[in-house]
Design a protein around this motif. Structure first.
Motif, mmCIF file in Angstrom:
data_model
loop_
_atom_site.group_PDB
_atom_site.id
_atom_site.type_symbol
_atom_site.label_atom_id
_atom_site.label_comp_id
_atom_site.label_asym_id
_atom_site.label_seq_id
_atom_site.Cartn_x
_atom_site.Cartn_y
_atom_site.Cartn_z
ATOM 1 N N CYS A 150 0.971 -1.278 0.108
ATOM 2 C CA CYS A 150 -0.006 -0.060 -0.256
ATOM 3 C C CYS A 150 0.767 1.291 -0.015
ATOM 4 O O CYS A 150 2.134 1.207 0.528
ATOM 5 C CB CYS A 150 -1.137 0.033 1.208
ATOM 6 N N ASP A 151 0.472 2.251 -0.524
ATOM 7 C CA ASP A 151 1.205 3.466 -0.652
ATOM 8 C C ASP A 151 0.813 4.637 0.449
ATOM 9 O O ASP A 151 1.498 5.738 0.502
ATOM 10 C CB ASP A 151 1.003 4.245 -2.113
ATOM 11 N N CYS A 152 0.114 3.860 1.580
ATOM 12 C CA CYS A 152 -0.114 4.680 2.533
ATOM 13 C C CYS A 152 1.045 4.757 3.539
ATOM 14 O O CYS A 152 2.033 3.787 3.612
ATOM 15 C CB CYS A 152 -1.280 4.310 3.420
ATOM 16 N N PRO A 153 1.298 5.763 4.675
ATOM 17 C CA PRO A 153 2.561 5.786 5.478
ATOM 18 C C PRO A 153 2.291 4.793 6.716
ATOM 19 O O PRO A 153 3.272 4.756 7.437
ATOM 20 C CB PRO A 153 2.550 7.121 5.968
ATOM 21 N N ASP A 154 1.314 4.048 6.685
ATOM 22 C CA ASP A 154 1.090 3.115 7.972
ATOM 23 C C ASP A 154 1.910 1.990 7.463
ATOM 24 O O ASP A 154 2.045 1.148 6.594
ATOM 25 C CB ASP A 154 -0.186 2.634 8.014
ATOM 26 N N TYR A 155 2.753 1.601 8.676
ATOM 27 C CA TYR A 155 3.683 0.220 8.142
ATOM 28 C C TYR A 155 3.141 -1.019 9.146
ATOM 29 O O TYR A 155 3.997 -1.993 9.101
ATOM 30 C CB TYR A 155 4.964 0.698 8.846
ATOM 31 N N SER A 156 2.081 -0.921 9.220
ATOM 32 C CA SER A 156 1.423 -2.183 9.762
ATOM 33 C C SER A 156 1.252 -3.247 8.805
ATOM 34 O O SER A 156 1.192 -2.923 7.395
ATOM 35 C CB SER A 156 0.033 -1.828 10.325
ATOM 36 N N LEU A 157 1.295 -4.353 8.850
ATOM 37 C CA LEU A 157 1.113 -5.371 8.248
ATOM 38 C C LEU A 157 0.088 -6.459 8.504
ATOM 39 O O LEU A 157 0.351 -7.282 9.486
ATOM 40 C CB LEU A 157 2.594 -6.484 8.019
ATOM 41 N N CYS A 159 -1.724 -3.123 6.679
ATOM 42 C CA CYS A 159 -2.206 -1.826 7.026
ATOM 43 C C CYS A 159 -3.840 -1.999 7.080
ATOM 44 O O CYS A 159 -4.443 -2.701 6.275
ATOM 45 C CB CYS A 159 -2.015 -0.660 6.098
ATOM 46 N N VAL A 160 -4.803 -0.940 7.334
ATOM 47 C CA VAL A 160 -6.189 -0.948 7.439
ATOM 48 C C VAL A 160 -6.642 -1.081 5.954
ATOM 49 O O VAL A 160 -7.583 -1.872 5.740
ATOM 50 C CB VAL A 160 -6.621 0.429 8.293
ATOM 51 N N HIS A 161 -5.958 -0.388 4.830
ATOM 52 C CA HIS A 161 -6.312 -0.590 3.478
ATOM 53 C C HIS A 161 -6.349 -1.872 2.995
ATOM 54 O O HIS A 161 -7.198 -2.437 2.306
ATOM 55 C CB HIS A 161 -5.647 0.568 2.617
ATOM 56 N N ALA A 162 -5.139 -2.662 3.194
ATOM 57 C CA ALA A 162 -4.957 -3.961 2.797
ATOM 58 C C ALA A 162 -5.782 -4.845 3.584
ATOM 59 O O ALA A 162 -6.346 -5.908 2.795
ATOM 60 C CB ALA A 162 -3.546 -4.342 2.893
ATOM 61 N N ALA A 163 -6.034 -4.765 4.774
ATOM 62 C CA ALA A 163 -7.013 -5.387 5.612
ATOM 63 C C ALA A 163 -8.419 -5.380 4.790
ATOM 64 O O ALA A 163 -9.144 -6.403 4.702
ATOM 65 C CB ALA A 163 -7.046 -5.071 7.152
ATOM 66 N N ALA A 164 -9.002 -3.983 4.632
ATOM 67 C CA ALA A 164 -10.050 -4.132 4.150
ATOM 68 C C ALA A 164 -10.210 -4.859 2.702
ATOM 69 O O ALA A 164 -11.461 -5.254 2.283
ATOM 70 C CB ALA A 164 -10.390 -2.509 3.677
ATOM 71 N N LEU A 165 -9.261 -4.617 1.944
ATOM 72 C CA LEU A 165 -9.317 -5.323 0.616
ATOM 73 C C LEU A 165 -9.116 -6.978 0.997
ATOM 74 O O LEU A 165 -10.014 -7.664 0.241
ATOM 75 C CB LEU A 165 -7.938 -5.156 -0.005
ATOM 76 N N CYS A 166 -8.577 -7.393 1.789
ATOM 77 C CA CYS A 166 -8.653 -8.754 2.182
ATOM 78 C C CYS A 166 -9.954 -9.428 2.348
ATOM 79 O O CYS A 166 -10.304 -10.280 2.311
ATOM 80 C CB CYS A 166 -7.534 -9.286 3.179
ATOM 81 N N PHE A 167 -10.646 -8.538 3.287
ATOM 82 C CA PHE A 167 -11.920 -8.918 3.879
ATOM 83 C C PHE A 167 -13.015 -8.955 2.739
ATOM 84 O O PHE A 167 -13.826 -9.777 2.666
ATOM 85 C CB PHE A 167 -12.344 -7.772 4.902
ATOM 86 N N GLN A 168 -12.879 -8.077 1.701
ATOM 87 C CA GLN A 168 -13.839 -8.053 0.594
ATOM 88 C C GLN A 168 -13.324 -9.260 -0.233
ATOM 89 O O GLN A 168 -14.205 -9.855 -0.814
ATOM 90 C CB GLN A 168 -13.664 -6.585 -0.197
ATOM 91 N N ALA A 169 -12.183 -9.490 -0.318
ATOM 92 C CA ALA A 169 -11.697 -10.658 -1.291
ATOM 93 C C ALA A 169 -12.318 -12.088 -0.914
ATOM 94 O O ALA A 169 -12.614 -13.036 -1.492
ATOM 95 C CB ALA A 169 -10.172 -10.578 -1.403
#
Length: 276
Positions: A150-157, A159-169
């Motif tokens: 993700c291009d966001c500054p959050d370094y969590s693995l 991040c909230v955006h990737a987690a949202a994508l995984c949930f919808q996947a």
């Protein structure tokens, strides 16, 4: 909800494009309804070191903050709208199966006719996944197999955006197991085509052919073998044997000349012989 999206997806070469999920109210129970969808989310949960991005990602998924999703071999991608209104380019990478692993997996699918039928019907047999795992083919992701970007500054693995994508996947994978197979490297058309190419076609007789009358048999060549008639009271064995031999010769001649009417003529002739 996931079924409607699965029905509306459009093929784009080696990728599948899915329209964005609309916002929806939170529903009780698990986020994924199938056991393989739950396994997908479990892989994300096991990879995460912080539960907070997962909670926020779940809310983002329900709120419809994920744009249209593109699924291609080894990659899941979408734009995700952050809480600050910014749009983030987000992806989740999955290791593709090697050519050898695909051959092993296809062998397992072909080993039982019900496996392909189940996949086409939107089901993933546990037996198939277990058999694939036994031959070193990891169909379902495990810990560390989902690699967020993700291009966001959050370094969590993730991040909230990737987690949202995984949930919808998980909704997409719930609706169509071939989404998971495409992430592993091959989509529906390629998998079914490979199975048809590796399985020799066996001609199947139609019901009419299976139940119809057998083809006519060629009459034997040469003179009929001599008949022997056991003696009986009041019967001349030699006379009866001579009459039977004449009847056999006439039957053979009828078969050679006219097969279509031979059966009825032979029946009438035998009747006359018996009356004599």
């Amino acid at each position: 909800m996931s079924g409607a999206c699965g029905a509306n997806h459009q093929a784009q070469g080696e990728a599948l494009g899915f329209p964005a999920f609309p916002a929806s109210k939170r529903r009780p129970g698990r986020f994924a309804r199938t056991w393989w969808g739950q396994a997908w989310l479990q892989a994300m949960t096991d990879t995460s070191l912080d539960p907070e991005p997962l909670k926020r990602g779940r809310r983002f998924a329900y709120a419809g903050r994920v744009g249209p999703i593109t699924v291609s071999p080894g990659r899941l991608a979408a734009q995700v709208y952050g809480s600050d209104g910014e749009i983030h380019d987000t992806a989740v990478l999955v290791d593709r199966l090697s050519e050898r692993q695909w051959r092993r997996f296809l062998d397992e699918v072909a080993a039982k006719a019900g496996h392909l039928a189940a996949l086409l019907d939107g089901d993933v047999p546990r037996e198939l996944v277990a058999a694939a795992t036994d031959v070193d083919v990891p169909l379902l992701p495990g810990i560390g197999d989902l690699q967020p970007e993700c291009d966001c500054p959050d370094y969590s693995l993730p991040c909230v955006h990737a987690a949202a994508l995984c949930f919808q996947a998980a909704w997409l994978i719930d609706a169509d197991p071939f989404v998971l197979l495409l992430l592993r490297g091959r989509g529906r058309r390629e998998v079914t085509g490979d199975l048809r190419a590796s399985t020799p076609a066996t001609p199947v007789s139609s019901p009419a052919e299976a139940t119809g009358p057998p083809p006519p048999r060629e009459p034997p060549s040469g003179p009929a073998p001599p008949l022997t008639v056991p003696p009986a009271p009041g019967v001349d064995p030699e006379a009866l044997a001579a009459a039977a031999e004449r009847a056999a010769e006439r039957a053979r001649d009828l078969l050679l000349r006219d097969r279509s009417g031979a059966e009825s003529k032979i029946t009438a002739m035998l009747g006359r012989l018996l009356r004599e």
